[in-house]
Each structure stands twice: as C-alpha cells, then as structure tokens.
Scaffold this motif. Structure first.
Motif, PDB file in Angstrom:
ATOM      1  N   VAL A 157       0.878  -1.174   0.000  1.00 28.37           N
ATOM      2  CA  VAL A 157       0.000   0.000   0.000  1.00 28.37           C
ATOM      3  C   VAL A 157       0.910   1.217   0.000  1.00 28.37           C
ATOM      4  CG1 VAL A 157      -1.894   1.175   1.176  1.00 28.37           C
ATOM      5  CG2 VAL A 157      -1.654  -1.292   1.402  1.00 28.37           C
ATOM      6  N   LYS A 158       0.835   2.051  -1.042  1.00 32.83           N
ATOM      7  CA  LYS A 158       1.797   3.137  -1.181  1.00 32.83           C
ATOM      8  C   LYS A 158       1.116   4.497  -1.351  1.00 32.83           C
ATOM      9  CE  LYS A 158       5.484   0.237  -3.040  1.00 32.83           C
ATOM     10  NZ  LYS A 158       6.550   0.109  -4.058  1.00 32.83           N
ATOM     11  N   THR A 159       1.895   5.525  -1.041  1.00 28.90           N
ATOM     12  CA  THR A 159       1.441   6.897  -1.232  1.00 28.90           C
ATOM     13  C   THR A 159       1.690   7.305  -2.684  1.00 28.90           C
ATOM     14  OG1 THR A 159       3.581   7.882  -0.731  1.00 28.90           O
ATOM     15  CG2 THR A 159       2.137   7.390   1.142  1.00 28.90           C
ATOM     16  N   SER A 160       1.282   8.512  -3.027  1.00 27.26           N
ATOM     17  CA  SER A 160       1.514   9.024  -4.382  1.00 27.26           C
ATOM     18  C   SER A 160       3.007   9.187  -4.663  1.00 27.26           C
ATOM     19  CB  SER A 160       0.790  10.360  -4.574  1.00 27.26           C
ATOM     20  OG  SER A 160       1.213  11.297  -3.590  1.00 27.26           O
ATOM     21  N   GLY A 161       3.809   9.266  -3.606  1.00 25.32           N
ATOM     22  CA  GLY A 161       5.257   9.358  -3.762  1.00 25.32           C
ATOM     23  C   GLY A 161       5.936   8.006  -3.810  1.00 25.32           C
ATOM     24  N   ASN A 162       5.153   6.947  -3.992  1.00 26.77           N
ATOM     25  CA  ASN A 162       5.652   5.569  -4.086  1.00 26.77           C
ATOM     26  C   ASN A 162       6.361   5.120  -2.805  1.00 26.77           C
ATOM     27  OD1 ASN A 162       5.758   3.207  -5.681  1.00 26.77           O
ATOM     28  ND2 ASN A 162       7.915   3.567  -6.155  1.00 26.77           N
ATOM     29  N   VAL A 163       5.879   5.621  -1.658  1.00 29.03           N
ATOM     30  CA  VAL A 163       6.413   5.243  -0.354  1.00 29.03           C
ATOM     31  C   VAL A 163       5.416   4.318   0.345  1.00 29.03           C
ATOM     32  CG1 VAL A 163       7.127   6.065   1.923  1.00 29.03           C
ATOM     33  CG2 VAL A 163       7.698   7.386  -0.125  1.00 29.03           C
ATOM     34  N   GLU A 164       5.924   3.197   0.863  1.00 28.88           N
ATOM     35  CA  GLU A 164       5.044   2.261   1.557  1.00 28.88           C
ATOM     36  C   GLU A 164       4.451   2.921   2.788  1.00 28.88           C
ATOM     37  OE1 GLU A 164       3.045  -1.279   1.795  1.00 28.88           O
ATOM     38  OE2 GLU A 164       4.568  -0.840   0.276  1.00 28.88           O
ATOM     39  N   ILE A 165       3.133   2.795   2.934  1.00 31.62           N
ATOM     40  CA  ILE A 165       2.456   3.404   4.074  1.00 31.62           C
ATOM     41  C   ILE A 165       2.676   2.562   5.320  1.00 31.62           C
ATOM     42  CG2 ILE A 165       0.208   4.010   5.041  1.00 31.62           C
ATOM     43  CD1 ILE A 165      -0.692   4.788   2.296  1.00 31.62           C
ATOM     44  N   ASP A 166       3.258   3.176   6.328  1.00 35.69           N
ATOM     45  CA  ASP A 166       3.523   2.475   7.585  1.00 35.69           C
ATOM     46  C   ASP A 166       3.945   3.500   8.616  1.00 35.69           C
ATOM     47  OD1 ASP A 166       3.782   0.413   9.391  1.00 35.69           O
ATOM     48  OD2 ASP A 166       5.092  -0.794   8.112  1.00 35.69           O
ATOM     49  N   ASN A 167       4.136   3.047   9.834  1.00 36.74           N
ATOM     50  CA  ASN A 167       4.678   3.901  10.888  1.00 36.74           C
ATOM     51  C   ASN A 167       6.162   3.553  11.041  1.00 36.74           C
ATOM     52  OD1 ASN A 167       5.365   5.309  13.149  1.00 36.74           O
ATOM     53  ND2 ASN A 167       4.018   4.225  14.546  1.00 36.74           N
ATOM     54  N   PRO A 168       7.064   4.413  10.585  1.00 32.14           N
ATOM     55  CA  PRO A 168       8.499   4.078  10.617  1.00 32.14           C
ATOM     56  C   PRO A 168       9.015   3.731  12.008  1.00 32.14           C
ATOM     57  CG  PRO A 168       8.100   6.053   9.301  1.00 32.14           C
ATOM     58  CD  PRO A 168       6.813   5.755  10.025  1.00 32.14           C
ATOM     59  N   LYS A 169       8.421   4.320  13.040  1.00 31.83           N
ATOM     60  CA  LYS A 169       8.889   4.075  14.402  1.00 31.83           C
ATOM     61  C   LYS A 169       8.436   2.716  14.933  1.00 31.83           C
ATOM     62  CE  LYS A 169       8.908   8.995  15.622  1.00 31.83           C
ATOM     63  NZ  LYS A 169       8.332  10.033  16.541  1.00 31.83           N
ATOM     64  N   SER A 170       7.330   2.225  14.390  1.00 32.61           N
ATOM     65  CA  SER A 170       6.802   0.934  14.835  1.00 32.61           C
ATOM     66  C   SER A 170       6.155   0.231  13.651  1.00 32.61           C
ATOM     67  CB  SER A 170       5.778   1.134  15.965  1.00 32.61           C
ATOM     68  OG  SER A 170       5.252  -0.104  16.399  1.00 32.61           O
ATOM     69  N   PRO A 171       6.969  -0.361  12.767  1.00 29.43           N
ATOM     70  CA  PRO A 171       6.448  -0.976  11.543  1.00 29.43           C
ATOM     71  C   PRO A 171       5.375  -2.030  11.830  1.00 29.43           C
ATOM     72  CG  PRO A 171       8.829  -0.827  11.459  1.00 29.43           C
ATOM     73  CD  PRO A 171       8.428  -0.463  12.860  1.00 29.43           C
ATOM     74  N   ASN A 172       4.328  -1.992  11.030  1.00 27.17           N
ATOM     75  CA  ASN A 172       3.212  -2.906  11.217  1.00 27.17           C
ATOM     76  C   ASN A 172       3.640  -4.373  11.092  1.00 27.17           C
ATOM     77  OD1 ASN A 172       0.182  -3.545  11.207  1.00 27.17           O
ATOM     78  ND2 ASN A 172       0.804  -4.373   9.254  1.00 27.17           N
ATOM     79  N   LEU A 173       4.469  -4.683  10.074  1.00 21.84           N
ATOM     80  CA  LEU A 173       4.869  -6.073   9.840  1.00 21.84           C
ATOM     81  C   LEU A 173       5.719  -6.618  10.985  1.00 21.84           C
ATOM     82  CD1 LEU A 173       5.653  -6.056   6.024  1.00 21.84           C
ATOM     83  CD2 LEU A 173       3.769  -7.203   7.184  1.00 21.84           C
ATOM     84  N   LEU A 174       6.574  -5.763  11.559  1.00 20.40           N
ATOM     85  CA  LEU A 174       7.383  -6.202  12.691  1.00 20.40           C
ATOM     86  C   LEU A 174       6.494  -6.504  13.893  1.00 20.40           C
ATOM     87  CD1 LEU A 174      10.120  -6.714  13.969  1.00 20.40           C
ATOM     88  CD2 LEU A 174      10.284  -4.287  14.506  1.00 20.40           C
ATOM     89  N   SER A 175       5.523  -5.636  14.143  1.00 19.46           N
ATOM     90  CA  SER A 175       4.585  -5.868  15.251  1.00 19.46           C
ATOM     91  C   SER A 175       3.774  -7.120  15.012  1.00 19.46           C
ATOM     92  CB  SER A 175       3.650  -4.662  15.404  1.00 19.46           C
ATOM     93  OG  SER A 175       4.384  -3.492  15.687  1.00 19.46           O
ATOM     94  N   LYS A 176       3.439  -7.389  13.750  1.00 23.11           N
ATOM     95  CA  LYS A 176       2.667  -8.589  13.417  1.00 23.11           C
ATOM     96  C   LYS A 176       3.477  -9.844  13.693  1.00 23.11           C
ATOM     97  CE  LYS A 176      -0.249 -10.485   9.744  1.00 23.11           C
ATOM     98  NZ  LYS A 176      -0.796 -10.262   8.378  1.00 23.11           N
ATOM     99  N   ALA A 177       4.757  -9.827  13.312  1.00 22.98           N
ATOM    100  CA  ALA A 177       5.625 -10.978  13.555  1.00 22.98           C
ATOM    101  C   ALA A 177       5.808 -11.240  15.042  1.00 22.98           C
ATOM    102  CB  ALA A 177       6.989 -10.759  12.895  1.00 22.98           C
ATOM    103  N   GLU A 178       5.784 -10.162  15.846  1.00 18.63           N
ATOM    104  CA  GLU A 178       5.928 -10.294  17.293  1.00 18.63           C
ATOM    105  C   GLU A 178       4.604 -10.637  17.967  1.00 18.63           C
ATOM    106  OE1 GLU A 178       7.474  -6.494  18.314  1.00 18.63           O
ATOM    107  OE2 GLU A 178       9.551  -7.002  17.795  1.00 18.63           O
ATOM    108  N   GLY A 179       3.510 -10.589  17.211  1.00 14.41           N
ATOM    109  CA  GLY A 179       2.196 -10.890  17.783  1.00 14.41           C
ATOM    110  C   GLY A 179       1.680  -9.802  18.700  1.00 14.41           C
ATOM    111  N   ASP A 180       2.167  -8.561  18.535  1.00 11.07           N
ATOM    112  CA  ASP A 180       1.758  -7.453  19.388  1.00 11.07           C
ATOM    113  C   ASP A 180       0.612  -6.699  18.723  1.00 11.07           C
ATOM    114  OD1 ASP A 180       1.509  -5.126  20.926  1.00 11.07           O
ATOM    115  OD2 ASP A 180       3.629  -5.180  21.481  1.00 11.07           O
TER     116      ASP A 180
END
Length: 233
Positions: A157-180
């Motif tokens: 899921v990307k912005t118009s600037g071709n940047v993946e939408i996420d929270n850089p301080k707490s990436p969604n995928l990392l939190s998902k892998a940790e089960g948080d």
C-alpha cells in the motif's frame, strides 16, 4: 511352624524378585521409548491460514522416530515470524511446506496486481501490507456484492510518492511478527501518508473477474479492512 514361616519367606522373596524384575523391565522400556522418540513442534490450539507464527502458539510433542520426517520442525527459530499457508490443527506436527516466510509474495497460483485507481471506489485507510481484505463490487444499478468467498492478501500500500504506508517508528509487519496487536493498531493510527496505490495478490481468475467488471466503468471496487489482519481469533 518353621516350615510355614519358611514358605511365607520364600513366597515373599519370590514376589519381591518379580516386582524387581518388572520394575527393571519398565525402566528399560521407558528408556527405549525415550531413545526412539523425537520432540517436534505442534500448535497449542488450531491456527487459521494466514496467521503469523509466534513462539507462544507452539509447544513440543514427542513422536516415534519412525514417524519423523525432515519436513517436521524441531526448532522454533525456524518458523517464528512465518505465515501459515494452510490451517494448522491442534497437536499436529508443523510441516515446513505449510508455512511461508515471504508472505507478501504471491502464492504459486497467484500474481501481484496493482489495481488501477479508476477501478476503485473506496479503500479503507487502515489497510497495510500483509493484511487480509475483503473486496466488494459496487454497481451503479444497485447490484453490489462481495466478489470472492476468500479474503485477499495486500502485497503493498503506497502513497503518491511511491512510499510504503507504515509507521516508521513501529512498523506494522514487525509488530505482526511479534504478535503485538496493540502496536499493530497504533501503527495504523500513525501512518505516514494517504493511500494512492494498492497491490493485491490475486489468482488469474480473480483478476479477470475484477477487470471484466470494472473495465465497463459501471462497477467499482470497495476494498475493506478486516479485523482478522490484527487479531488471531
């Protein structure tokens, strides 16, 4: 009297000898059993397809060595953070082919398609890469419907600037892998842009269905976020 006492003593001694022999036999059987078993990882409870494996979902179970196959997993480090391709039954040995480390990549029968913006009526702001979404066809003639019985995986899921939408301080995928789940929720509340591009992992048949409906410009897609992307319930 002495004769009876001797008989009792003899019987007692015999029983003790039998008990001793039996005890030694049981210990030997247990030792052999331990030597002939292997501890493998199994789910503590049923795990649905599309779930990210965390260590607290697993436990060890001994199985006979004759039943062990190389596809069974013995070390948690090998599979923690991977995604289930198919449901995993409670107490069943986890097999390597049932997991996929690169869960954002399309499955063998899928491809990643960028959905044209003109095909989309609305996109839930909460979706992120790795989520499962539901697709609806919204028609001007009132014939709206859910397109597929299965949820669809979001590749990016990307912005118009071709940047993946996420929270850089707490990436969604990392939190998902940790089960948080809390961090996953918060990362969606602090995203870094608005959605401009959506890439979905689809089968050829699914894509052809979308293209056939939306190319007429009379039907558009509604891409809806599902809570199952966060929760494991």
């Amino acid at each position: 009297m002495n004769r009876k006492r001797n008989i009792v003593i003899a019987i007692t001694a015999a029983l003790c000898s039998i008990a001793l022999v039996y005890g030694v036999y049981v210990l030997q059987v247990r030792q052999i059993a331990l030597q002939q078993t292997v501890r493998v990882l199994v789910p503590k409870d049923f795990i649905r397809a599309g779930s990210v494996i965390t260590e607290d979902l697993l436990e060890f179970k001994p199985i006979f060595s004759a039943s062990y196959t190389p596809s069974m997993i013995k070390e948690p480090a090998r599979i923690v953070g991977q995604e289930t391709v198919v449901p995993l039954g409670r107490g069943e040995p986890v097999l390597a082919w049932k997991l996929n480390r690169f869960h954002l990549l399309p499955h063998p029968n899928e491809a990643t398609f960028q959905v044209p913006k003109e095909y989309i009526l609305s996109v839930s702001n909460g979706i992120r890469a790795g989520d499962r979404v539901v697709l609806y066809a919204s028609s001007a003639d009132g014939g709206s419907k859910r397109l597929f019985n299965t949820d669809i995986t979001v590749a990016s899921v990307k912005t118009s600037g071709n940047v993946e939408i996420d929270n850089p301080k707490s990436p969604n995928l990392l939190s998902k892998a940790e089960g948080d789940e809390v961090k996953m929720y918060l990362s969606r509340m602090e995203a870094n842009g608005s959605i401009d591009q959506v890439n979905l992992n689809l089968t050829e048949e699914q894509w052809m269905t979308i293209d056939r409906l939306c190319s007429t410009k009379k039907t558009k897609l509604v891409i809806a976020f599902t809570a199952s992307s966060i929760t494991s319930e």
